[in-house]
Design a protein around this motif. Sequence first.
Motif, PDB file in Angstrom:
ATOM      1  N   THR A 418     -45.299  16.272   0.933  1.00  0.00           N
ATOM      2  CA  THR A 418     -44.702  16.292   2.163  1.00  0.00           C
ATOM      3  C   THR A 418     -45.457  17.287   3.084  1.00  0.00           C
ATOM      4  N   SER A 419     -44.860  17.172   4.567  1.00  0.00           N
ATOM      5  CA  SER A 419     -45.703  17.926   5.321  1.00  0.00           C
ATOM      6  C   SER A 419     -45.546  19.570   5.474  1.00  0.00           C
ATOM      7  N   GLU A 420     -44.515  19.779   4.556  1.00  0.00           N
ATOM      8  CA  GLU A 420     -44.364  21.186   4.373  1.00  0.00           C
ATOM      9  C   GLU A 420     -45.092  21.958   3.312  1.00  0.00           C
ATOM     10  N   GLY A 421     -45.734  21.156   2.451  1.00  0.00           N
ATOM     11  CA  GLY A 421     -46.813  21.495   1.655  1.00  0.00           C
ATOM     12  C   GLY A 421     -46.165  21.394   0.236  1.00  0.00           C
ATOM     13  N   ARG A 422     -44.798  20.768  -0.001  1.00  0.00           N
ATOM     14  CA  ARG A 422     -44.421  20.547  -1.118  1.00  0.00           C
ATOM     15  C   ARG A 422     -44.635  19.092  -1.643  1.00  0.00           C
ATOM     16  N   THR A 423     -43.972  18.796  -2.901  1.00  0.00           N
ATOM     17  CA  THR A 423     -44.410  17.239  -3.420  1.00  0.00           C
ATOM     18  C   THR A 423     -43.110  16.980  -4.147  1.00  0.00           C
ATOM     19  N   LEU A 424     -42.877  15.601  -3.739  1.00  0.00           N
ATOM     20  CA  LEU A 424     -41.742  15.003  -4.370  1.00  0.00           C
ATOM     21  C   LEU A 424     -42.387  14.140  -5.613  1.00  0.00           C
ATOM     22  N   VAL A 425     -41.839  14.048  -6.755  1.00  0.00           N
ATOM     23  CA  VAL A 425     -42.202  13.402  -7.825  1.00  0.00           C
ATOM     24  C   VAL A 425     -40.950  12.548  -8.398  1.00  0.00           C
ATOM     25  N   VAL A 426     -41.400  11.175  -8.326  1.00  0.00           N
ATOM     26  CA  VAL A 426     -40.053  10.452  -8.813  1.00  0.00           C
ATOM     27  C   VAL A 426     -40.527   9.698 -10.151  1.00  0.00           C
ATOM     28  N   VAL A 427     -39.637   9.591 -11.171  1.00  0.00           N
ATOM     29  CA  VAL A 427     -40.175   9.142 -12.330  1.00  0.00           C
ATOM     30  C   VAL A 427     -39.047   7.887 -12.610  1.00  0.00           C
ATOM     31  N   THR A 428     -39.651   6.736 -12.791  1.00  0.00           N
ATOM     32  CA  THR A 428     -38.878   5.677 -13.273  1.00  0.00           C
ATOM     33  C   THR A 428     -39.194   4.983 -14.586  1.00  0.00           C
ATOM     34  N   ASP A 429     -38.289   4.587 -15.324  1.00  0.00           N
ATOM     35  CA  ASP A 429     -38.423   4.132 -16.668  1.00  0.00           C
ATOM     36  C   ASP A 429     -38.784   2.593 -16.336  1.00  0.00           C
ATOM     37  N   VAL A 430     -40.051   2.282 -16.699  1.00  0.00           N
ATOM     38  CA  VAL A 430     -40.441   0.844 -16.412  1.00  0.00           C
ATOM     39  C   VAL A 430     -40.884  -0.111 -17.815  1.00  0.00           C
ATOM     40  N   THR A 431     -40.095   0.684 -18.855  1.00  0.00           N
ATOM     41  CA  THR A 431     -40.469  -0.161 -20.072  1.00  0.00           C
ATOM     42  C   THR A 431     -40.256  -1.689 -20.022  1.00  0.00           C
ATOM     43  N   ARG A 432     -39.072  -1.978 -19.648  1.00  0.00           N
ATOM     44  CA  ARG A 432     -38.589  -3.234 -19.694  1.00  0.00           C
ATOM     45  C   ARG A 432     -39.711  -4.202 -18.735  1.00  0.00           C
ATOM     46  N   LEU A 433     -40.101  -3.527 -17.642  1.00  0.00           N
ATOM     47  CA  LEU A 433     -41.092  -4.320 -16.711  1.00  0.00           C
ATOM     48  C   LEU A 433     -42.266  -4.222 -17.467  1.00  0.00           C
ATOM     49  N   LYS A 434     -42.936  -2.893 -18.095  1.00  0.00           N
ATOM     50  CA  LYS A 434     -43.987  -3.232 -18.831  1.00  0.00           C
ATOM     51  C   LYS A 434     -43.966  -4.252 -19.561  1.00  0.00           C
ATOM     52  N   ASN A 435     -42.924  -4.364 -20.655  1.00  0.00           N
ATOM     53  CA  ASN A 435     -42.792  -5.282 -21.589  1.00  0.00           C
ATOM     54  C   ASN A 435     -43.005  -6.889 -21.132  1.00  0.00           C
ATOM     55  N   ALA A 436     -42.144  -6.991 -20.198  1.00  0.00           N
ATOM     56  CA  ALA A 436     -42.158  -8.283 -19.473  1.00  0.00           C
ATOM     57  C   ALA A 436     -43.604  -8.510 -19.022  1.00  0.00           C
ATOM     58  N   GLU A 437     -44.595  -7.523 -18.523  1.00  0.00           N
ATOM     59  CA  GLU A 437     -45.616  -7.646 -17.804  1.00  0.00           C
ATOM     60  C   GLU A 437     -46.759  -8.169 -18.864  1.00  0.00           C
ATOM     61  N   LEU A 438     -46.572  -7.361 -20.198  1.00  0.00           N
ATOM     62  CA  LEU A 438     -47.459  -7.516 -21.343  1.00  0.00           C
ATOM     63  C   LEU A 438     -47.176  -9.251 -21.994  1.00  0.00           C
ATOM     64  N   ALA A 439     -45.787  -9.288 -21.819  1.00  0.00           N
ATOM     65  CA  ALA A 439     -45.405 -10.670 -22.214  1.00  0.00           C
ATOM     66  C   ALA A 439     -46.164 -11.751 -21.291  1.00  0.00           C
ATOM     67  N   LEU A 440     -45.919 -11.347 -19.913  1.00  0.00           N
ATOM     68  CA  LEU A 440     -46.494 -12.113 -19.018  1.00  0.00           C
ATOM     69  C   LEU A 440     -48.026 -12.565 -19.103  1.00  0.00           C
ATOM     70  N   HIS A 441     -48.816 -11.441 -19.486  1.00  0.00           N
ATOM     71  CA  HIS A 441     -50.327 -11.519 -19.543  1.00  0.00           C
ATOM     72  C   HIS A 441     -50.562 -12.286 -20.886  1.00  0.00           C
ATOM     73  N   SER A 442     -49.682 -12.048 -21.888  1.00  0.00           N
ATOM     74  CA  SER A 442     -50.084 -12.845 -23.301  1.00  0.00           C
ATOM     75  C   SER A 442     -49.614 -14.281 -22.943  1.00  0.00           C
ATOM     76  N   ALA A 443     -48.649 -14.616 -22.200  1.00  0.00           N
ATOM     77  CA  ALA A 443     -48.306 -16.023 -21.830  1.00  0.00           C
ATOM     78  C   ALA A 443     -49.471 -16.817 -21.090  1.00  0.00           C
ATOM     79  N   ALA A 444     -49.908 -15.797 -20.128  1.00  0.00           N
ATOM     80  CA  ALA A 444     -50.886 -16.384 -19.291  1.00  0.00           C
ATOM     81  C   ALA A 444     -52.234 -16.572 -20.090  1.00  0.00           C
ATOM     82  N   ASP A 445     -52.523 -15.605 -20.943  1.00  0.00           N
ATOM     83  CA  ASP A 445     -53.755 -15.941 -21.907  1.00  0.00           C
ATOM     84  C   ASP A 445     -53.542 -17.183 -22.678  1.00  0.00           C
ATOM     85  N   GLN A 446     -52.190 -17.477 -23.006  1.00  0.00           N
ATOM     86  CA  GLN A 446     -51.866 -18.565 -24.061  1.00  0.00           C
ATOM     87  C   GLN A 446     -52.209 -19.974 -23.211  1.00  0.00           C
ATOM     88  N   LEU A 447     -51.575 -19.766 -22.000  1.00  0.00           N
ATOM     89  CA  LEU A 447     -51.656 -20.816 -21.146  1.00  0.00           C
ATOM     90  C   LEU A 447     -53.206 -21.267 -20.656  1.00  0.00           C
TER      91      LEU A 447
END
Length: 629
Positions: A418-447
């Motif tokens: 931020t402009s006041e010298g502070r920092t905002l940290v946002v943490v999101t659980d992306v496990t499902r997205l990451k697994n879907a991404e890995l599955a997509l990569h695997s499918a892409a490799d298979q394709l």
Amino acid sequence: MTSPWQMLAGNLAVVALFVLAWAHARFWLRGVPGASRAALFGTVMGLGAVSTMLMAAEIAPGRFLDLRLSLVALSAFFGGPLAAAITLVMALTFRVVLGGVVLPAMVTIVAVAAVGLVLRQIVRRGAITPWHALGLGIATAIVPSTSAVVQQAWTMLPNLVPLAVLNTVAIFLAGVIFLQARRFAAERDLLAAALAQSPDYNYIKDQHGRFVAVNERVARLHGFANPTDMIGKTDFDIATPERASALFAAEQSLIAGRETQVELEELLQDETGAERWFTTAKVPLHGANGDMIGIAGVTRDITADRQLRQDLIDSRNTLSYALEEMSDGLAMFDRQGNIILCNDQYRALFPYTSEVRRPGANLRDILQEVVKTGEQLSIPAGHEAAWIEQIIGNLHSECEEEVNLFDGRWLQVRTRPTSEGRTLVVVTDVTRLKNAELALHSAADQLKHLVRTDSLTGLLNRRAFDEAMETEIARSARTAAPMSLLLIDVDRFKAFNDEYGHPAGDDALRLVAKHLRGSLKRPADMAARYGGEEFAAILPDTDEDGAYLVAEAFRRSVADAKLPHRGSERSVLTASVGVATYMPDNLHRSAAEIIQVADEALYSAKAAGRDRVFGTRVAGKQRRYGTHN
């Protein structure tokens, strides 16, 4: 006989009377324009001069002693030319009436006025002080003495001594009084202006609750056009009986000393009839002897402040609700890396270090606990300290990263300074997205694999073969390395299909693909189905001898499989192989050229009786070789 000192003492009383009268009247005349006030001042001083002459002591025929000169000097010095002129006219006229035209006396009066004007001009750019008044008194005392010396009136000099002393004393004291009056008037003007122009509601009451001073805002609030209209009134004249009684009781407690200050917030109607919030503060007033003489009150419109305070409360409640209900974890860090605030979700996302992730905790301590507990899997072993410093260094930079936790979950951590010298940290659980991404990569490799693979044999298809050929041709030409190509044709395959059927033909092609794959020993070698019953093999960094050995091993393994084929010359399934090779000395290479040469070698093998290997170099020095069965 009355002495000159006695007569002059009476004159001094007259001077004091007129000086004090003007000092008191000056405050009431503050609204009079400057020229008019100067004329009034000159008139008052002129009357004073006339009064002193009426009480003058005649020490010789036509010669009088009085303190007229002090008033003339004061008029000129404090009033200016207009006041001096009026005083002079009055003094000179009465002097003529009193004793006829006495030129020396009249000259003396004019000279004193001139002295006063000159001194005024000298000090006009600075602040007048009592010392200036003393100087004026001394200068005024010198003038008559000088006149007597000029006239050689030596007998007058002894009588001029008391005159000089009292003139000096009168002018000095009058000057002090005028200066004090000016200062008091300036202070009263300042206080009056502050009271009138204050943005708050200011008022003063006596001990009986009567208004003795109010500003315009108070008057307008209670329906009065002029603040003076409220003077003398009480709260019982402007408020409901209940409210007036409550105010009076509180103020009496304040005056009686039971309260040191009264503060009250109320919802009232302003002068327009709109409801607004006001806060009132009242303090007791003490006289010079310490007695309670009244109260001073200030009422302030706090509607905007109260609304802002309510908005702040609402915003804080909204923020708290949002932090509690949002699915993401949120934390705010200060410049030093300390947590200012965080929600429960932020702590819950990190099970091993949740207890240390609290407001006040430092990021370095949190990261050391992460290393200690093994909460994250991506920490480089042996470089934990460097990893901690890198994370701390990135705290005040905008960045995103993904963190793999011990339990298999993936977290996305977004850092926003931020402009006041502070920092905002946002943490999101992306496990499902990451697994879907890995599955997509695997499918892409298979394709991708399916797109490049022949579905029947599992070898590269023609499209993948063409791409591999272009790549290898360019690479081998760039490195001046040898390269060979095998083109393979299954002998009498049409007859095989006719005799045994297409399913058996597919099995036969799979058998050939298996033996071709088994003949390629190096990872860089590539086998492909070229089309129908034709196959190909790309052999990088392989000269003609090496290519021949691979081709011969393949030909022999197919024949040794002894798959029955009644339509073949040898009664078993066989294959013919054409080999083409680019030697290192040939750097001008193309896929079309080597394929053509290999195809010609294959034609030669088939023409020579099939189940043979024929090979040749591409361009350069020709060398042909082959097998004979």
